[in-house]
Design an enzyme around this catalytic site. Structure first.
Site, short mmCIF file in Angstrom:
data_model
loop_
_atom_site.label_atom_id
_atom_site.label_comp_id
_atom_site.label_asym_id
_atom_site.label_seq_id
_atom_site.Cartn_x
_atom_site.Cartn_y
_atom_site.Cartn_z
CE LYS A 3 2.34 4.11 14.39
NZ LYS A 3 0.71 3.63 14.35
N GLY A 38 -2.76 4.61 5.97
CA GLY A 38 -3.20 4.72 4.58
C GLY A 38 -2.12 5.18 3.80
CD GLU A 93 -2.09 -6.24 9.67
OE1 GLU A 93 -2.13 -7.24 8.93
OE2 GLU A 93 -1.56 -4.90 9.35
CB THR A 105 -0.86 0.07 1.23
OG1 THR A 105 -1.60 -1.36 1.29
CG2 THR A 105 -1.97 1.19 1.30
CD GLU A 161 7.89 13.36 9.64
OE1 GLU A 161 8.74 14.22 9.83
OE2 GLU A 161 6.76 13.26 10.62
N1 HSE Z 1 -1.49 -0.16 12.38
C1 HSE Z 1 -1.32 1.26 12.43
C2 HSE Z 1 -2.70 1.88 13.05
C3 HSE Z 1 -0.95 1.58 10.98
O1 HSE Z 1 -3.50 1.52 13.19
O2 HSE Z 1 -2.22 3.10 13.34
C4 HSE Z 1 -0.01 2.55 10.92
O3 HSE Z 1 1.09 2.49 11.86
#
Ligand code: HSE
Length: 437
Positions: free
Chosen positions: A209, A306, A194, A18, A133
């Site tokens: 993150k 996305g 998922e 993606t 980023e």
């Molecule tokens: N799985 C992550 C989320 C997507 O749901 O935020 C991007 O890191």
């Protein structure tokens, strides 16, 4: 003045899922002219490596194959984009590209958070840039915001909704009074979660993150294993409803906080006042609230995932690298984690030593003196009560909802054990931390 647009940067994209596909489209599509003018040079996607060949998408790409190491080893390539994800072969691929003195752009938060220290060291040794980023909050330029926009600030704290799937689930549970498992199935059907949702719902993705943002905010090495991580799977619609009655929303937050006893790095469900902007960021959106000592609080929100949104951040890194290269610096002026790691010795606190306020939902028998016993346990552990809700019982078990003032986690854990041992308490306590920003 006419810009010199003769220079061409050759870019290889490894992974055409993606994000890789959207990046290819962004760099070669209708924005490419604008991008060329903004850099003063062209970006040419010269290579694509993809497990599944997609000839329709890559018909204008000169070198297309299935082996990403061909991209990392080709002397023609200036910048390698890693959008494969996961650890293997992404880790070795990035190392190979860095060893070949190629700049690398990656969206891989797990790899940066868990193996980034080694990779940044390699990038520095080879005098190239490893840019990331897109690894945090998809399309929100939060790394640049934190590292460049807030560079003059000491960061007091930051708190973010940094997992869209978790936020979607909590939003639906709130709006439709539905159970976690039920909404999770919907999130899976919509393609947000998922088949194995562990990374998203148990907070691991958010911890990756937060680890990255914390490292930039505080100039410390990446320390994923020190980030406390708790997911949302134990949150119930009842908790959401009681929290709402008390004026709070429940959000899954990643919090980094420089407190007087040390640095806190924690991901967990959190009650925050419904009047907070952050409390009103719903669905799959992400948002990060950052408090700097000069600027005060600033909020960044937008799509955290996305293809197109994430490609926007990947392409921004490519553009940065091209600009830096054209500026002709002898050493990258593009700092890997935003600082030299000045604060190697700052300790990340154990969760036991963190102080927050708490929401407790205690399932108790509707008997004389229960409330007094619970209060005295809390008092014995130095925990002060701020608010209590007890509804008229509809069965012999009645939930007692308590909001506490600030308490140390280790005292709260001991108090909860003592309360659960009371004979009138008939199940586990649901405990959620409360934050006021
Ligand atoms: N799985 C992550 C989320 C997507 O749901 O935020 C991007 O890191």
């Amino acid at each position: 003045m006419k810009k010199n647009t003769d220079k061409e940067f050759k870019v290889g994209i490894c992974g055409l899922g993606t994000v890789g596909e959207a990046t290819l489209m962004l760099l070669t599509g209708e924005n490419s002219n604008e991008i060329r003018h903004r850099i003063g040079a062209s970006i040419c996607v010269s290579h694509v490596a993809t497990r599944t060949l997609k000839p329709e998408l890559t018909k204008n790409v000169p070198c297309v194959g299935t082996d990403p190491f061909v991209v990392a080893n080709d002397p023609m390539v200036d910048i390698v984009i890693e959008t494969i994800g996961g650890y293997d072969p992404a880790f070795e691929l990035i190392k190979q590209a860095l060893a070949n003195k190629k700049h690398v752009v990656t969206a891989n938060k797990a790899l940066i958070a868990e193996r980034g220290n080694e990779l940044f060291e390699m990038a520095e040794e080879n005098n190239v840039v490893l840019a990331f980023e897109s690894s945090v909050a998809g399309g929100i330029p939060i790394i640049k915001g934190l590292r460049e926009g807030l560079a003059a600030n000491k960061i007091n704290w930051l708190a973010g909704i940094i997992n869209g799937t978790g936020n979607f689930i909590l939003t639906k549970m709130t709006e439709e009074q539905r159970q976690f498992d039920d909404v999770l199935k919907e999130a899976q059907a919509l393609g947000y979660a998922e088949a194995d949702p562990t990374f998203d719902v148990e907070g691991i993705d958010a911890a990756h993150k937060l680890t990255i943002m914390g490292s930039i905010a505080y100039g410390i090495p990446l320390q994923f294993n020190k980030t406390y991580t708790e997911g949302i799977s134990k949150i119930t619609p009842e908790d959401i409803s009681y929290a709402s009655e008390l004026g709070y929303a429940i959000k899954h937050l990643g919090i980094a906080n420089s407190s007087c006893s040390g640095l806190e790095m924690r991901v967990h469900p959190t009650l925050i006042s419904k009047t907070q902007l952050l409390a009103n960021v719903d669905g799959v959106e992400n948002a990060i609230l950052i408090n700097g000592n000069a600027v005060g609080s600033t909020l960044y929100s937008g799509p955290g995932a996305g293809g197109d949104a994430t490609a926007s951040s990947v392409a921004a890194d490519v553009i940065d690298i091209a600009r830096y290269t054209l500026a002709g610096s002898s050493k990258p002026v593009y700092p890997s984690l935003g600082y030299q790691l000045r604060h190697k010795n700052i300790q990340v606190l154990e969760i036991d030593d963190v102080e927050t306020e708490y929401y407790l939902r205690i399932p108790a028998m509707d008997e004389v003196g229960v409330m007094a016993k619970i209060s005295s346990v809390l008092q014995a552990h130095g925990i002060s009560i701020e608010a209590v809700i007890q509804k008229e019982p509809v069965s012999e078990v009645v939930p007692i909802i308590i909001l506490t003032h600030l308490a140390k986690e280790k005292n709260m854990v001991l108090a909860m054990q003592a309360i659960e041992n009371l004979e009138e308490v008939v199940g586990d306590i649901n405990r959620i931390r409360v934050e006021s920003f």
